[in-house]
Design an enzyme around this catalytic site. Structure first.
Site, PDB file in Angstrom:
ATOM      1  N   ASP A 154       2.381   3.210  -8.100  1.00  4.32           N
ATOM      2  CA  ASP A 154       1.128   3.951  -8.346  1.00  4.32           C
ATOM      3  C   ASP A 154       0.927   5.211  -7.488  1.00  4.32           C
ATOM      4  O   ASP A 154      -0.171   5.422  -6.949  1.00  4.32           O
ATOM      5  CB  ASP A 154      -0.082   3.015  -8.146  1.00  4.32           C
ATOM      6  CG  ASP A 154      -0.095   1.837  -9.108  1.00  4.32           C
ATOM      7  OD1 ASP A 154       0.835   1.718  -9.921  1.00  4.32           O
ATOM      8  OD2 ASP A 154      -1.038   1.013  -9.031  1.00  4.32           O
TER       9      ASP A 154
ATOM     10  N   LYS B   8       0.525  -0.461 -16.297  1.00  3.83           N
ATOM     11  CA  LYS B   8      -0.237  -1.711 -16.122  1.00  3.83           C
ATOM     12  C   LYS B   8      -1.719  -1.417 -16.100  1.00  3.83           C
ATOM     13  O   LYS B   8      -2.126  -0.296 -15.758  1.00  3.83           O
ATOM     14  CB  LYS B   8       0.203  -2.419 -14.845  1.00  3.83           C
ATOM     15  CG  LYS B   8       0.014  -1.567 -13.618  1.00  3.83           C
ATOM     16  CD  LYS B   8       0.574  -2.244 -12.381  1.00  3.83           C
ATOM     17  CE  LYS B   8       0.332  -1.381 -11.164  1.00  3.83           C
ATOM     18  NZ  LYS B   8      -1.093  -1.092 -10.903  1.00  3.83           N
TER      19      LYS B   8
ATOM     20  N   CYS C  52      -2.239  -2.930  -4.985  1.00  2.83           N
ATOM     21  CA  CYS C  52      -1.093  -3.047  -5.896  1.00  2.83           C
ATOM     22  C   CYS C  52       0.219  -3.286  -5.169  1.00  2.83           C
ATOM     23  O   CYS C  52       1.075  -4.030  -5.654  1.00  2.83           O
ATOM     24  CB  CYS C  52      -1.034  -1.824  -6.800  1.00  2.83           C
ATOM     25  SG  CYS C  52      -2.437  -1.815  -7.951  1.00  2.83           S
TER      26      CYS C  52
HETATM   27  C1  VGL Z   1      -5.039   0.034  -7.316  1.00  2.54           C
HETATM   28  C2  VGL Z   1      -7.251  -0.533  -7.230  1.00  2.54           C
HETATM   29  C3  VGL Z   1      -7.371  -0.370  -8.585  1.00  2.54           C
HETATM   30  C4  VGL Z   1      -3.757   0.251  -6.586  1.00  2.54           C
HETATM   31  C5  VGL Z   1      -5.137   0.186  -8.686  1.00  2.54           C
HETATM   32  O1  VGL Z   1      -2.859   0.951  -7.116  1.00  2.54           O
HETATM   33  O2  VGL Z   1      -3.628  -0.278  -5.455  1.00  2.54           O
HETATM   34  N1  VGL Z   1      -6.092  -0.344  -6.600  1.00  2.54           N
HETATM   35  N2  VGL Z   1      -6.316  -0.002  -9.311  1.00  2.54           N
END
Ligand code: VGL
Ligand code: ZN
Length: 205
Positions: free
Chosen positions: A10, A108, A153
């Site tokens: 991410d 995701k 994540c």
């Molecule tokens: C994430 C919160 C919501 C992350 C993704 O990538 O850690 N955290 N969506």
């Protein structure tokens, strides 16, 4: 080392300074991850990829504040600021992140009713993303984990990977955390308890 994959979690604009769910210093991971990429032929990238009506967004619940908790059918869930909406600039990878030779990009969090922190399973802890099948078919046994955010994540991906039997190593300086209510300490403890190893990029580079 084809039995090892570099996993890049991410690294998207919304998790970098100026983004909707900015992680302090989030963009600092980019040059570190790019340098690490030279050492691994197999690279896997994840991308948080939500529809605008996603149930993990506070904006989709009347009177809910971002960072408050809600009970979902699958358990407790943090309500986030609207982030990583499919097709938006916020959902795009940081412009300097090398993505060109990654083997797979796993998206995701695209199912409206369920959030997904882990690269392996959604937050019901049972809906698979498909990554496990891919890695098994490629005979991957070790994972080097990097990206954002350490306490969400990255944590859930690393712990799921360890539970699934992979040899898992977290590259500490290639990650940054959101750190709400002690979530970073809890994440580090959880990863440690599941046998996730911790190194710095200098030990690889
Ligand atoms: C994430 C919160 C919501 C992350 C993704 O990538 O850690 N955290 N969506
Ligand atoms: Zn998200």
């Amino acid at each position: 080392m084809t039995d090892t994959a570099l996993v890049i979690i991410d690294v998207q604009n919304d998790f970098c300074p100026g983004g909707a769910l900015a992680v302090a210093d989030g963009d600092a991971v980019v040059p570190v991850i790019n340098r690490l990429q030279a050492y691994y032929s197999l690279k896997v990238i994840t991308q948080d990829w939500h529809p605008a009506g996603h149930t993990s967004f506070a904006s989709n619940h009347p009177d809910a504040e971002p960072f408050s908790m809600i009970e979902m059918p699958y358990g407790p869930q943090v309500l986030w600021p609207t982030h990583c909406v499919q097709g938006t600039n916020g959902a795009a990878f940081h412009k300097d992140l090398q993505t060109g030779d990654a083997a797979v990009i796993i998206r995701k969090g695209f199912r409206k009713e369920i959030d997904s922190y882990s690269a392996f399973f959604e937050n019901d802890r049972s809906t698979p993303t498909g990554l496990l099948g891919y890695l098994r078919e490629q005979n991957v046994s070790s994972l080097i984990i990097t990206g954002l955010a350490t306490d969400f994540c990255v944590r859930f991906s690393a712990v799921d990977a360890a539970k699934l039997g992979f040899d898992v190593t977290l590259v500490e300086d290639a990650c940054r955390a959101i750190d709400m209510d002690g979530s970073l300490d809890e994440a580090m403890r959880d990863m440690h308890e599941h046998g996730v190893k911790k190194i710095t990029s200098a030990e690889i580079i």
